[in-house]
Design a protein around this motif. Structure first.
Motif, PDB file in Angstrom:
ATOM      1  N   TYR A   1       0.734  -1.147  -0.017  1.00  0.00           N
ATOM      2  CA  TYR A   1       0.110   0.064   0.285  1.00  0.00           C
ATOM      3  C   TYR A   1       0.933   1.367   0.065  1.00  0.00           C
ATOM      4  CZ  TYR A   1      -3.464   3.467   1.167  1.00  0.00           C
ATOM      5  OH  TYR A   1      -4.457   4.508   1.163  1.00  0.00           O
ATOM      6  N   LEU A   2       1.894   1.400   0.784  1.00  0.00           N
ATOM      7  CA  LEU A   2       2.699   2.353   1.066  1.00  0.00           C
ATOM      8  C   LEU A   2       3.397   2.618  -0.363  1.00  0.00           C
ATOM      9  CD1 LEU A   2       3.834   2.581   4.618  1.00  0.00           C
ATOM     10  CD2 LEU A   2       1.953   3.599   3.661  1.00  0.00           C
ATOM     11  N   PHE A   3       4.007   1.732  -0.914  1.00  0.00           N
ATOM     12  CA  PHE A   3       4.721   1.862  -2.134  1.00  0.00           C
ATOM     13  C   PHE A   3       3.548   2.314  -3.211  1.00  0.00           C
ATOM     14  CE2 PHE A   3       8.613   0.139  -0.820  1.00  0.00           C
ATOM     15  CZ  PHE A   3       9.692   0.846  -1.680  1.00  0.00           C
ATOM     16  N   LEU A   4       2.470   1.887  -3.473  1.00  0.00           N
ATOM     17  CA  LEU A   4       1.781   1.982  -4.426  1.00  0.00           C
ATOM     18  C   LEU A   4       1.158   3.391  -4.213  1.00  0.00           C
ATOM     19  CD1 LEU A   4      -0.022  -1.075  -5.106  1.00  0.00           C
ATOM     20  CD2 LEU A   4       1.712  -0.297  -6.113  1.00  0.00           C
ATOM     21  N   SER A   5       1.164   4.115  -3.014  1.00  0.00           N
ATOM     22  CA  SER A   5       0.666   5.333  -2.779  1.00  0.00           C
ATOM     23  C   SER A   5       1.742   6.380  -2.604  1.00  0.00           C
ATOM     24  CB  SER A   5      -0.338   5.385  -1.612  1.00  0.00           C
ATOM     25  OG  SER A   5       0.201   4.969  -0.394  1.00  0.00           O
ATOM     26  N   SER A   6       2.762   6.076  -2.929  1.00  0.00           N
ATOM     27  CA  SER A   6       4.221   6.705  -2.628  1.00  0.00           C
ATOM     28  C   SER A   6       4.220   8.170  -3.298  1.00  0.00           C
ATOM     29  CB  SER A   6       5.496   6.010  -2.790  1.00  0.00           C
ATOM     30  OG  SER A   6       5.860   5.628  -4.313  1.00  0.00           O
ATOM     31  N   GLY A   7       3.281   8.266  -4.222  1.00  0.00           N
ATOM     32  CA  GLY A   7       3.156   9.765  -4.796  1.00  0.00           C
ATOM     33  C   GLY A   7       2.576  10.680  -4.052  1.00  0.00           C
ATOM     34  N   GLU A   8       2.203  10.349  -2.587  1.00  0.00           N
ATOM     35  CA  GLU A   8       1.196  11.302  -2.049  1.00  0.00           C
ATOM     36  C   GLU A   8       2.013  11.971  -0.986  1.00  0.00           C
ATOM     37  OE1 GLU A   8      -1.569   8.770  -0.632  1.00  0.00           O
ATOM     38  OE2 GLU A   8      -2.967   8.803  -2.315  1.00  0.00           O
ATOM     39  N   GLU A   9       3.284  11.976  -0.929  1.00  0.00           N
ATOM     40  CA  GLU A   9       4.284  12.357  -0.036  1.00  0.00           C
ATOM     41  C   GLU A   9       4.543  14.134  -0.086  1.00  0.00           C
ATOM     42  OE1 GLU A   9       5.560  11.833   3.029  1.00  0.00           O
ATOM     43  OE2 GLU A   9       4.386   9.749   3.085  1.00  0.00           O
ATOM     44  N   ILE A  10       4.012  14.585  -1.512  1.00  0.00           N
ATOM     45  CA  ILE A  10       4.143  16.061  -1.563  1.00  0.00           C
ATOM     46  C   ILE A  10       3.376  17.170  -0.941  1.00  0.00           C
ATOM     47  CG2 ILE A  10       4.155  17.796  -3.271  1.00  0.00           C
ATOM     48  CD1 ILE A  10       6.422  16.200  -3.998  1.00  0.00           C
ATOM     49  N   GLN A  11       3.925  17.729  -0.105  1.00  0.00           N
ATOM     50  CA  GLN A  11       3.211  18.560   0.905  1.00  0.00           C
ATOM     51  C   GLN A  11       3.784  19.937   1.319  1.00  0.00           C
ATOM     52  OE1 GLN A  11       2.455  16.599   4.710  1.00  0.00           O
ATOM     53  NE2 GLN A  11       0.157  17.367   4.532  1.00  0.00           N
ATOM     54  N   SER A  12       3.049  21.018   1.420  1.00  0.00           N
ATOM     55  CA  SER A  12       3.770  22.152   1.924  1.00  0.00           C
ATOM     56  C   SER A  12       3.874  22.021   3.111  1.00  0.00           C
ATOM     57  CB  SER A  12       3.109  23.392   1.225  1.00  0.00           C
ATOM     58  OG  SER A  12       3.535  24.373   1.955  1.00  0.00           O
ATOM     59  N   SER A  13       4.690  22.184   4.162  1.00  0.00           N
ATOM     60  CA  SER A  13       4.671  21.926   5.459  1.00  0.00           C
ATOM     61  C   SER A  13       5.376  22.916   6.265  1.00  0.00           C
ATOM     62  CB  SER A  13       5.260  20.555   5.636  1.00  0.00           C
ATOM     63  OG  SER A  13       6.393  20.383   5.347  1.00  0.00           O
ATOM     64  N   ASP A  14       5.215  23.310   7.471  1.00  0.00           N
ATOM     65  CA  ASP A  14       5.841  24.195   8.521  1.00  0.00           C
ATOM     66  C   ASP A  14       7.133  23.575   8.949  1.00  0.00           C
ATOM     67  OD1 ASP A  14       4.504  26.568   8.827  1.00  0.00           O
ATOM     68  OD2 ASP A  14       3.151  25.658  10.278  1.00  0.00           O
ATOM     69  N   ILE A  15       7.928  24.276   9.571  1.00  0.00           N
ATOM     70  CA  ILE A  15       9.275  23.798   9.986  1.00  0.00           C
ATOM     71  C   ILE A  15       8.686  22.955  11.233  1.00  0.00           C
ATOM     72  CG2 ILE A  15      11.201  24.412  11.346  1.00  0.00           C
ATOM     73  CD1 ILE A  15      11.364  26.935   9.319  1.00  0.00           C
ATOM     74  N   GLN A  16       9.463  21.934  11.461  1.00  0.00           N
ATOM     75  CA  GLN A  16       9.138  20.878  12.462  1.00  0.00           C
ATOM     76  C   GLN A  16       9.424  21.768  13.909  1.00  0.00           C
ATOM     77  OE1 GLN A  16      10.972  17.034  12.291  1.00  0.00           O
ATOM     78  NE2 GLN A  16      10.714  17.255   9.876  1.00  0.00           N
ATOM     79  N   LYS A  17       8.331  21.265  14.837  1.00  0.00           N
ATOM     80  CA  LYS A  17       8.580  22.014  16.093  1.00  0.00           C
ATOM     81  C   LYS A  17       9.052  20.624  16.824  1.00  0.00           C
ATOM     82  CE  LYS A  17       4.838  25.426  15.035  1.00  0.00           C
ATOM     83  NZ  LYS A  17       4.151  24.641  14.178  1.00  0.00           N
ATOM     84  N   PRO A  18       9.661  20.926  18.138  1.00  0.00           N
ATOM     85  CA  PRO A  18      10.263  19.757  18.908  1.00  0.00           C
ATOM     86  C   PRO A  18       8.681  19.410  19.531  1.00  0.00           C
ATOM     87  CG  PRO A  18      10.791  22.156  19.760  1.00  0.00           C
ATOM     88  CD  PRO A  18      10.348  22.206  18.426  1.00  0.00           C
ATOM     89  N   LEU A  19       8.686  18.168  19.874  1.00  0.00           N
ATOM     90  CA  LEU A  19       7.436  17.718  20.428  1.00  0.00           C
ATOM     91  C   LEU A  19       7.630  17.844  21.820  1.00  0.00           C
ATOM     92  CD1 LEU A  19       7.820  14.387  18.276  1.00  0.00           C
ATOM     93  CD2 LEU A  19       5.859  15.925  18.050  1.00  0.00           C
ATOM     94  N   ASN A  20       6.224  17.888  22.445  1.00  0.00           N
ATOM     95  CA  ASN A  20       6.082  17.985  23.769  1.00  0.00           C
ATOM     96  C   ASN A  20       6.126  16.384  24.222  1.00  0.00           C
ATOM     97  OD1 ASN A  20       5.185  18.087  26.392  1.00  0.00           O
ATOM     98  ND2 ASN A  20       3.047  18.621  25.890  1.00  0.00           N
ATOM     99  N   ILE A  21       7.203  16.015  25.189  1.00  0.00           N
ATOM    100  CA  ILE A  21       7.131  14.563  25.394  1.00  0.00           C
ATOM    101  C   ILE A  21       6.817  14.305  27.074  1.00  0.00           C
ATOM    102  CG2 ILE A  21       8.446  13.635  23.687  1.00  0.00           C
ATOM    103  CD1 ILE A  21      10.757  14.169  25.274  1.00  0.00           C
ATOM    104  N   THR A  22       6.085  15.167  27.604  1.00  0.00           N
ATOM    105  CA  THR A  22       5.678  15.099  28.934  1.00  0.00           C
ATOM    106  C   THR A  22       4.593  14.236  29.200  1.00  0.00           C
ATOM    107  OG1 THR A  22       4.523  17.197  29.112  1.00  0.00           O
ATOM    108  CG2 THR A  22       6.820  17.199  29.850  1.00  0.00           C
TER     109      THR A  22
END
Lengths: 489, 796
Positions: free
Chosen positions: A319-340
């Motif tokens: 499934y993931l290979f056949l849909s591997s064209g879906e990873e184009i996306q405009s995105s924000d800069i990653q923020k550090p995760l809250n892990i508490t």
């Protein structure tokens, strides 16, 4: 520029469509699905009493063979259906279809082979065909290099497998797998161990287990559906091989080797996956990690769990290979995760984790005794806990959702898994020692601890403080040199 | 201190690369834009030399064009003869058939290492673990990691200069300054896709670029450092350009013959139209609706079908509807450009909930947040150890079901998704504010500005009267599993769907204050009964959806009827496009959601002309989706301001698109994207082929060709056709050197249909010389010996 001209064009297009209705790939696709339907309905109707049949010294048939046949025909049919459209206009579309058909047949014959010559030839043929699929675009230099590189790996694997089996054949004076495996007790232990080692090497080459991971990371020259076939089908070859030769691995006491190799790869590949910036390489690292896990399951003595894993992973990865064209996306800069985590949340995590473990053990008929099955239970518990953690922390869910969502999700997840696991177990019922828990070894305890540590390292993101590790993993996961930018188009 | 000559040389050398746009907002631009101030032939010679690219259609395309009649044989033979090629076309075809062969890349190791570092540095979130020290900039981040890189000889941190300036100065000190440009060109051109993306990031100055800076100087410094460490070549070897002048000349003649053939076809077609029907003469009262479509070539087909479905009139206008805005998404608050890339945005549009729809909004937000959470938890489960293993086992059966559903029932899935989704357009309205204004205050946009936006639309299109309903139809595309999805969206909206601009325009034009002002100051009287409605043309399915949540009751019936007729138009339009009679809509819907479809629709392929003039010029003619159409009425534009604006804006955009298609077609591996079937997405913004390598900069093969060998798009330079007095066009050219240069350098062609001269065709040659069938008009009254088919000696 008259309308008549356009009409003729349209007519041409239409007549082309009609012609392509009878094309090679249509016929092959139809054949694959037909085969799948036949085999699958056979399995359904004779579920718990599929007979063991032998065809002289050459072939044999049993529940396991039927299971693998249905899985292989399903993936082949699905990918052929997908490719009909996806590869339309591709110069080598027919070649692709024929190779896919050849690949399907080679696995089917392989899994049902009893004579070691057929067994070995099919193993090599499988690799040969897969390497041809990697280089199916034959006027592309890098694809040819990748194809060659993969084939050299597979050739090496075949060589080791041949050495291992021939060694056993000579020592048992038999040429069929069933005879060889039945007479292992007459073979000296050191021979068994050498043979088992050779078989393991062959298996881990096929599954791209470290240090033979490079061919898989260099195989993206294959068209996307060929990659899907590779990751959902080909790499699983090792699981099938090890299951067929399970007796040898048990007798030679080499299960711990499998566990070690698989476990190390699972952890390493999962970390390497974190740094991948190309979607197919990311998926490949994930496959390597999953194969590592599957080999670990073999090492624990749960070959049936390994088979269930390879099937489920096949669905997932295809499934993931056949849909591997879906990873184009405009995105924000990653923020550090809250892990508490708050105490109440921790309690929920613990509660659901334990519930998950109980449910899993109940559904799959395992006990909480201190044996190797505990390791698998632990994985389930952590997975459930991890998912719970993410759910209870989500701000946008209502308290009601936070209670129900985990319950429903885990019930569905664990019960569908158990369904598959139990079906596989029943189908493999007549095979010797495919599902046996062993006394928990020291190594398993160590790995249990390592997994826990790995879990926390990942969770806390500590690894990000080690740039040298980043570079090591980056270089380790680079494709083979000649398969990238080697030529100018 | 960096040497000024280094900075200057980098700038000069960077002309060799274009801009690589991210695929989430893919703009089809001219890859050779750096050379646009040179003649076409000169530019392509440079490209051929530095990029090792093919710059003309290959022989088999020429052969196909000749066989299909797209190249007029007579014309070709005549043109060949005029240049002293006296043999038959077939004879020359065989001479042209010298395909490019794959050669070993002699900078293989350097290119490989660079693409490794560029890919990890410029990643936009595909990797969970980012390259360390990115915030220090490319050179410094690389420098810190290079000491751990065991693929290089052992290095100490002191071995590498502290900054890219120092690195370049120290490495280049052994080279004469006049070689700098050559050296930089050589290294920039080695990975034109990646360096093009650096170029793009530098011009857009996004937050990402400001946080993780990378400039061409960094790239060159890293590259030259690695070259020096690994003893690779710093300066290129002296290359002797092969003596292919004759071949080049031949290819150019073939190309021109192809283009001329198209032009004469078009001329014949346009002449066959009786231009007696006066534009907009019919009282708009007879019309049920008027619709404005984008100039996009795909509008041509749907406009034809809409017009024949009822009493409708259509116009062509740039699909951003003249609103230079950015758009802030309701889902994720990301801001993206929604006007042509050649314009700076002045406004920002965002969504505000209508007063009585708060509940819907809350529901929508809940769904959006839930979806975002789903994505997040999936990612976490897949990445984490050991949940990745448990997750696969628990979800495997679900993936099995997805596999079946998406492969066998994409059309059905689309229906389900449609029924379950809420469009925010139904409960929100767009609000415009000045860009960078932090308060959400629409009032800051003066009435004058709003009025101007509406007024210029009517001016440019030559609009005269108003029907009860006026649809502003933006366009967007819908396809599944398609990295190049945004390339199918509206080019005039910087590869976004055009619906937002359409809605903003409708809202402004419905504004009572605006209308009052238009009437009082500009003599534009929009009847009270006229309603403007935003809409969107789905170019994959030809469905037109209306954003009609606030249409007054009085118009319900007309709108309902309009919707029925639009559905009819969809039916006939898809029938023509798909070439089938039955089930064309179902097939189009399937294509829109089929994950295995690499050709969901054809986008702007086949584009060859831009026609600026009233619809009456082309009405009822099947232009086969080959023409951009901009409405224009020369009679209402006495000072030529409207035409000038059209040529400055939309025409330049069509030139970008057309040149992109040309180059992507003639060398798909270099200027295009290669085949989709082996694409590998990198960094969430681009694709590479296979295992990696250079970032792909253009449209994939599947957007241009029917099969690996059969063309769909014809690589021709754009022929602009304008209906206006020739003197007016000449004046505009005189005033605008940038436009004139495009024509003089033959990046595109210009033809004028002069209504003051019996609508005769005049072909622009260069330096304001016009040629018609029998006469030559020279606006500068200079006598020049020119000939239509003559090529300048200096450029060949």
């Amino acid at each position: 520029m008259t309308s008549e001209l356009f009409n003729t064009n349209k007519f041409l297009i239409m007549s082309n469509m009609k012609i392509s209705f009878f094309s090679i790939q249509k016929i092959i696709t139809g054949f694959m699905w037909l085969l799948f339907i036949c085999i699958f309905s056979y399995v359904l109707f004779n579920f718990s009493n599929i007979p063991q049949v032998k065809l002289g010294d050459l072939f044999r048939f049993n529940g396991f063979v039927a299971l693998i046949w249905s899985v292989v025909t399903f993936f082949s049919g699905l990918i052929a259906s997908y490719s009909e459209n996806y590869l339309s206009g591709f110069r080598y579309q027919n070649k692709f279809s024929l190779l896919s058909l050849g690949f399907m047949m080679s696995i089917m014959v392989f899994v049902s082979a009893n004579h070691i010559l057929i067994f070995l030839v099919m193993w090599l043929l499988m690799g040969f065909i897969m390497s041809r699929l990697i280089g199916v675009h034959s006027d592309w230099g890098e694809a040819k290099e990748a194809s060659k590189f993969a084939f050299n790996n597979f050739l090496l694997g075949s060589l080791f497998l041949s050495l291992g089996l021939v060694l056993l054949a000579l020592n048992t004076n038999s040429v069929t797998l069933s005879d060889i495996l039945a007479n292992l007790n007459s073979v000296p232990h050191y021979v068994l161990l050498i043979a088992a080692l050779f078989v393991i090497i062959a298996a881990i080459i096929q599954s791209a287990i470290f240090p033979f991971h490079k061919w898989l990371l260099s195989a993206m020259t294959a068209p996307t559906p060929a990659s899907a076939l590779m990751h959902a089908g080909f790499v699983n070859g090792s699981g099938i091989l090890l299951t067929l030769l399970a007796v040898l691995l048990v007798e030679s006491k080499s299960l711990n080797i499998l566990f070690l190799v698989g476990g190390l790869t699972a952890i390493l590949a999962q970390f390497t996956k974190l740094i991948q910036v190309q979607v197919k390489q990311k998926l490949a690292c994930s496959t390597i990690a999953q194969m590592g896990f599957m080999i670990m399951q073999c090492g624990l003595g749960f070959f049936n769990a390994a088979i269930a894993h390879l099937i489920l992973h096949g669905f997932y990865k295809a499934y993931l290979f056949l849909s591997s064209g879906e990873e184009i996306q405009s995105s924000d800069i990653q923020k550090p995760l809250n892990i508490t985590i708050k105490p109440l949340q921790a309690l929920a995590v613990l509660f659901f984790g334990i519930m998950g473990a109980f449910l899993f053990n109940y559904f799959t008929g395992k006990s909480f005794a201190l044996d190797s099955s505990l390791f698998l239970t632990l994985i389930v518990a952590i997975t459930v806990g991890q998912a719970t953690y993410n759910i209870v922390k989500e701000k946008h869910l209502t308290p009601l959702q936070k209670t129900f969502l985990p319950t429903v999700l885990f019930f569905i997840g664990i019960s569908t898994y158990a369904l598959m696991y139990n079906a596989v177990t029943i189908l493999m019922d007549d095979m010797a020692i495919v599902s046996q828990s062993y006394k928990m070894s020291f190594m398993e305890v160590v790995f249990g601890v390592i997994f826990f540590i790995g879990f926390f390292i990942m969770k806390l993101g500590v690894y990000k403080n080690y740039p040298w590790l980043y570079v090591k993993l980056l270089n380790m996961s680079q494709p083979q040199k000649k398969t990238i930018l080697m030529y100018k188009p | 201190m960096i040497d000024i000559s280094i900075k200057h040389s980098i700038e000069e050398a960077s002309k060799v690369i274009g801009k690589t746009w991210p695929l989430y907002s893919f703009v089809t631009s001219n890859p050779l834009s750096g050379y646009e101030n040179q003649h076409f032939t000169k530019a392509i010679k440079q490209a051929r030399l530095f990029l090792n690219a093919q710059v003309f259609p290959n022989a088999s395309l020429f052969r196909d064009a000749l066989d299909q009649g797209a190249i007029n044989r007579k014309l070709l033979v005549k043109m060949l003869k005029e240049n002293a090629f006296t043999e038959s076309p077939e004879f020359y075809l065989s001479q042209l058939a010298t395909g490019k062969n794959e050669i070993t890349n002699d900078t293989h190791n350097l290119d490989r290492t660079m693409s490794k570092w560029l890919a990890v540095f410029m990643d936009e979130g595909l990797a969970e673990w980012e390259m360390p020290n990115k915030q220090k900039g490319f050179f410094k981040a690389w420098r810190k990691l290079a000491v751990h890189d065991n693929s290089l000889p052992k290095l100490n941190l002191d071995d590498i200069p502290l900054s890219s300036e120092e690195a370049l100065s120290s490495i280049l000190k052994d080279f004469p300054k006049e070689d700098y440009i050559k050296i930089f060109t050589y290294h920039l051109a080695a990975l034109p896709g990646w360096t093009g993306y650096i170029n793009y990031r530098n011009t857009t100055k996004s937050i990402r670029q400001e946080t993780y800076p990378i400039i061409l100087q960094d790239y060159l410094a890293v590259r030259l450092c690695i070259a020096k460490i690994t003893n690779a070549k710093i300066a290129p070897e002296k290359t002797t350009t092969p003596d292919e002048d004759k071949l080049f000349k031949l290819q150019y003649i073939w190309l021109q013959a192809w283009e001329k053939s198209w032009q004469s076809e078009l001329e014949r077609l346009l002449k066959s139209q009786k231009i007696t029907h006066d534009f907009n003469k019919e009282s708009a009262n007879d019309l049920e609706a008027q619709m404005v479509f984008c100039i996009d070539t795909r509008s041509e087909l749907i406009r034809r079908h809409v017009e024949s479905a009822g009493k409708y009139e259509t116009y062509g206008y740039a699909g951003f509807f003249g609103i230079a805005m950015d758009y802030k998404s309701l889902d994720n608050e990301l801001i993206r450009k929604s006007c042509p890339p050649i314009l700076d945005s002045s406004y920002q549009a965002s969504e505000v909930t209508l007063e009585n729809q708060k509940e819907q909004f809350a529901k929508y937000t809940r769904i959006t947040k839930l979806n975002q959470f789903k994505e997040y938890i999936l990612k976490r489960m897949k990445n984490m150890l050991p949940s990745a293993f448990g997750f696969v086992e628990g979800s495997g059966v679900l993936y099995f079901l997805f596999l079946i559903a998406r492969t066998f029932a994409p059309g059905y899935l689309l229906k389900i998704n449609k029924n379950n989704s809420i469009d925010h357009e139904s409960f929100c309205e767009p609000q415009l504010k000045i860009i960078d204004d932090t308060s959400d205050n629409e009032e800051k946009i003066s009435l004058e500005v709003k009025v101007n936006i509406i007024k210029s639309a009517f001016d440019l299109m030559g609009w005269k009267s108003f029907s009860p309903i006026i649809l502003l139809v933006g366009h967007g595309s819908h396809s599944a599993n398609n990295p190049f999805g945004s390339s199918l969206d509206c080019g005039a909206c910087a590869a976004s769907p055009g619906r937002h601009n359409a809605r903003v325009f409708a809202k402004l034009a419905n504004d009572i204050e605006v209308r009052k002002n238009l009437k009082e100051l500009h003599d534009i009287d929009i009847p009270e009964s006229t309603v403007f409605i935003g809409a969107e043309h789905n170019t994959t399915t030809d469905e037109i959806i209306l954003f009609d949540s606030d249409v007054p009751k009085s118009h319900f019936k007309t709108v309902a009827n309009l919707k029925l007729n639009l559905a009819k138009a969809q039916q006939t339009a898809t029938q023509e496009r798909m070439g089938i009679k039955n089930g064309s809509v179902a097939l189009a819907n399937k294509k829109a959601n089929n994950w295995s479809d690499t050709r969901p629709e054809w986008g702007l392929a086949k584009n060859a002309s831009f026609i600026i003039g009233p619809r009456s010029l082309t009405q009822g003619k099947n232009l086969d989706g080959r023409c951009f159409l901009h409405s224009y009425d020369w009679k209402t534009d006495e000072n030529g301001k409207a035409l000038e604006a059209i040529m400055q804006g939309p025409m330049v955009v069509t030139q970008w698109i057309n040149n992109h298609y040309y180059f992507a077609m003639v060398d798909n591996n270099i200027f295009g994207g290669g085949s989709k079937i082996t694409h590998n997405i990198t960094g969430k913004f681009g694709v590479v082929q296979g295992n990696g390598g250079d970032l792909k900069m253009g449209l994939p093969l599947q957007s241009l060709q029917e099969t690996d060998s059969k063309m769909y798009h014809q690589p021709l330079r754009l022929s602009v056709v304008i209906q206006a007095p020739i003197s007016r066009v000449s004046e505009i050219l005189l005033r605008n050197d940038n436009i004139k240069t495009l024509f003089d350098n033959e990046w595109i062609y210009l033809m004028v249909l002069d209504p003051t001269d019996n609508n005769n065709f005049h072909y622009y040659e260069k330096r304001l010389v016009w040629i018609s069938e029998n006469t030559k008009i020279n606006n500068r009254n200079q006598h020049q010996n020119s000939h239509v088919f003559e090529m300048e000696e200096s450029i060949i």
